[in-house]
Design an enzyme around this catalytic site. Structure first.
Site, mmCIF file in Angstrom:
data_model
loop_
_atom_site.group_PDB
_atom_site.id
_atom_site.type_symbol
_atom_site.label_atom_id
_atom_site.label_comp_id
_atom_site.label_asym_id
_atom_site.label_seq_id
_atom_site.Cartn_x
_atom_site.Cartn_y
_atom_site.Cartn_z
ATOM 1 N N THR A 152 22.021 10.865 23.014
ATOM 2 C CA THR A 152 20.816 10.682 22.927
ATOM 3 C C THR A 152 20.044 9.368 21.465
ATOM 4 O OG1 THR A 152 21.096 12.361 21.099
ATOM 5 C CG2 THR A 152 19.701 12.900 22.983
ATOM 6 N N LYS A 178 28.633 14.417 22.236
ATOM 7 C CA LYS A 178 27.559 13.256 22.488
ATOM 8 C C LYS A 178 26.855 13.976 21.230
ATOM 9 C CE LYS A 178 23.669 14.186 21.420
ATOM 10 N NZ LYS A 178 22.330 15.052 21.091
ATOM 11 N N THR A 189 28.159 21.301 16.967
ATOM 12 C CA THR A 189 26.830 20.858 16.608
ATOM 13 C C THR A 189 26.778 19.201 16.878
ATOM 14 O OG1 THR A 189 28.718 20.283 14.483
ATOM 15 C CG2 THR A 189 26.950 21.634 13.607
ATOM 16 N N GLU A 275 23.561 9.044 12.620
ATOM 17 C CA GLU A 275 22.025 8.100 13.396
ATOM 18 C C GLU A 275 22.148 7.128 11.732
ATOM 19 O OE1 GLU A 275 19.308 11.330 15.966
ATOM 20 O OE2 GLU A 275 19.657 10.871 13.611
ATOM 21 N N THR A 406 7.587 10.183 19.316
ATOM 22 C CA THR A 406 6.596 9.902 19.314
ATOM 23 C C THR A 406 7.672 7.955 19.687
ATOM 24 O OG1 THR A 406 5.974 8.679 17.651
ATOM 25 C CG2 THR A 406 5.417 11.111 18.606
#
EC number: 2.3.1.35
Length: 406
Positions: A152, A178, A189, A275, A406
Site C-alpha cells: 500500500t 507488506k 499488524t 510511513e 483522497t
C-alpha cells in the site's frame, strides 16, 4: 544447524509459484494490486490475525477455510481493505471461488486477504477480469511480483528466504510482507505470507507461528494504530520429504530457528519502511527481572512519539528513553538503568544509573545520522532481554496520512 540466506522469497521453497498484476482496483495503473500464491499440493496451514475488534471480511473467510489445518493458495488484493462492507464476506468468498475456478484448487483451500482503504465497496469485477492473467503469470520466480501486489504505502517490496537442514533433508522457508502504516504490537499488524517445503503437522505449525510472533511481529510499532485486516499465514507443503514434524524436538527446533530468521528479517524491513520513515530503530533491552518487563520496556521505548521524533532529528535526547520506561508500567529500578545509542558510526553511552553523564553531542549526532539506530537499554536488574523495532517520526508521516483516502 546449517542455515543460509537465499533468494526467492515466497517461491524459494519447492512447489510454490506466485504472481502479481494490476487488475484495476488501484487508480495507479503502474502498481500491482492483486497477488496469488499457489502450492502444487495441499499444505499444512496456520495463521494469526489482528486483535482489532473491527476485522476485515477476508479474515473471517480465511479462518473458516483453514480451520481444518489445510490450504493450497493465498489470494490478496491491495487498494481496498474490504472492511466494514455489507457484502464483504460475499466478496471474499467470491475471490476464493475465482481462484478455485481458474486453478482447480478447492475453494475451502484458499486463504483470502485484502489491504487498503477501509469502508470502500470492493467490486469483484476487476478481480474476475484479471484472474486469467494472474494465473497465467504464476511462476517460480514470481515472489517479487506478488510482494509488489500487496503493497500500500510501502516504498519497497519485502522478501526473505533461508535454506536449512531438518531431519537430514534440505528445506527452504521464505516469505513476503507488506507493512508501512497502522503498525502496532497487537498481532497481527501487517500482511505476511510464508511458505515452506518442510513437512510439519498443522498443530505444530500453528504452535511454531503463535510462539514466534510474540518476539517478532508483536514487537513492531510504526504509529500506534492496530490494523483491521492484517494477518500472517504460513503454508507448509512437505515437498522437502523430511519426516513430518509431529512433536517438539530437534527437528521442531530447527524449523523454529529458520522461521524466526525469516520473520525477524521481515520485521526489520517493515519497521525500516514505516510511513515517511528515514531510519530503522531497534531497541534492545537487557538485564530485566522478567521477560514481560523486558518486552514492556522495549515496546514502550519504540512506541514513544517524542523519541521517534528525536531520532529523526539525530538528537540524543536520552531523557525521552527514560520517560518512556517510566510510564510503561514495567517494574524497574530507575537508578540502575543505563542507556546507549549505537550505529555503524560507533556507540555512545548517554545515561548511567538513571542519570545523565558527559558525552560528545557531536559524536552522538554522527551516530544518530545513520539509517539504522540501536537504542540499548540495560536495566541491570535480572537476566531477561527483548528487542523491539520501529522507525523515526517524520514530517512525511503526516503528509501521507493527511490525504491517504483522497
Amino acid at each position: 544447524m546449517n542455515m543460509k540466506l537465499i533468494e526467492g522469497g515466497v517461491t524459494a521453497a519447492q512447489g510454490f509459484k506466485a504472481s502479481g498484476i494490476h487488475c484495476g482496483i488501484r487508480r495507479n495503473t503502474s502498481k500491482n494490486d492483486l497477488s496469488l500464491i499457489v502450492s502444487s499440493t495441499p499444505a499444512s496451514a496456520a495463521a494469526v490475525y489482528t486483535t482489532n475488534l473491527v476485522k476485515g471480511a477476508p479474515l473471517t473467510v480465511t479462518k473458516a477455510h483453514i480451520a481444518d489445518g489445510k490450504a493450497q493458495a493465498i489470494i490478496c488484493n491491495s487498494g481496498n481493505a474490504n472492511t466494514c462492507n455489507a457484502d464483504g464476506i460475499e466478496i471474499a468468498e467470491g475471490m476464493a471461488a475465482l481462484v478455485a475456478e481458474k486453478t482447480g484448487i478447492a475453494t475451502n483451500d484458499v486463504a483470502v486477504a485484502s489491504t487498503g482503504v477501509i469502508g470502500q465497496p470492493l467490486s469483484l469485477e476487476p478481480i474476475q477480469n484479471g484472474m486469467d492473467e494472474l494465473v497465467d503469470k504464476l511462476s517460480e520466480n514470481g515472489s517479487c511480483d506478488a510482494a509488489l501486489g500487496i503493497m500500500t504505502t510501502d516504498t519497497v517490496p519485502k522478501e526473505v528466504a533461508v535454506e536449512f537442514t531438518c531431519g537430514g533433508k534440505t528445506c527452504r522457508i521464505g516469505g513476503i510482507a507488506k507493512g508501512s502504516g497502522m503498525i502496532h504490537p497487537n498481532m497481527a499488524t501487517m500482511l505476511v505470507f510464508i511458505t515452506t517445503d518442510c513437512a510439519i503437522a498443522p498443530a505444530l505449525l500453528q504452535k511454531a507461528l503463535s510462539g514466534d510472533i510474540q518476539n517478532t511481529f508483536n514487537m513492531i510499532s510504526i504509529d500506534g494504530d492496530t490494523s483491521t485486516n492484517d494477518m500472517v499465514v504460513v503454508l507448509a507443503n512437505g515437498l522437502a520429504q523430511n519426516a513430518e514434524i509431529t512433536a517438539q524436538g530437534e527437528d521442531y527446533t530447527a524449523f523454529m530457528q529458520a522461521l524466526n530468521t525469516v520473520t525477524v528479517g521481515l520485521c526489520r524491513m517493515i519497521a525500516g519502511d514505516g510511513e515517511g520513515a528515514t531510519k530503522l530503530l531497534e531497541c534492545q533491552v537487557s538485564g530485566a527481572k522478567t521477560l514481560a518487563v523486558a518486552k514492556t520496556v522495549a515496546k514502550s521505548v519504540i512506541c514513544s512519539s517524542l523519541l521517534k521524533a528525536a531520532m529523526f532529528g539525530a538528537d540524543a535526547n536520552w531523557g525521552r528513553v527514560l520517560c518512556a520506561i517510566g510510564y510503561s508500567g514495567a517494574d524497574v529500578d530507575v537508578t540502575k538503568i543505563d542507556v546507549s545509542f549505537r550505529s555503524d558510526k560507533g556507540t555512545i553511552t548517554v545515561c548511567e544509573n538513571g542519570a545523565g553523564i558527559p558525552f560528545s553531542e557531536e559524536k552522538a549526532k554522527e551516530i544518530l545520522l545513520e539509517k539504522e539506530i540501536e537504542i540499548l537499554v540495560a536495566l541491570n536488574d535480572g537476566e531477561y532481554d527483548s528487542t523491539a523495532w520501529g522507525c523515526d517520526l517524520t514530517y512525511d508521516y503526516v503528509k501521507i496520512n493527511g490525504d491517504y483516502r483522497t
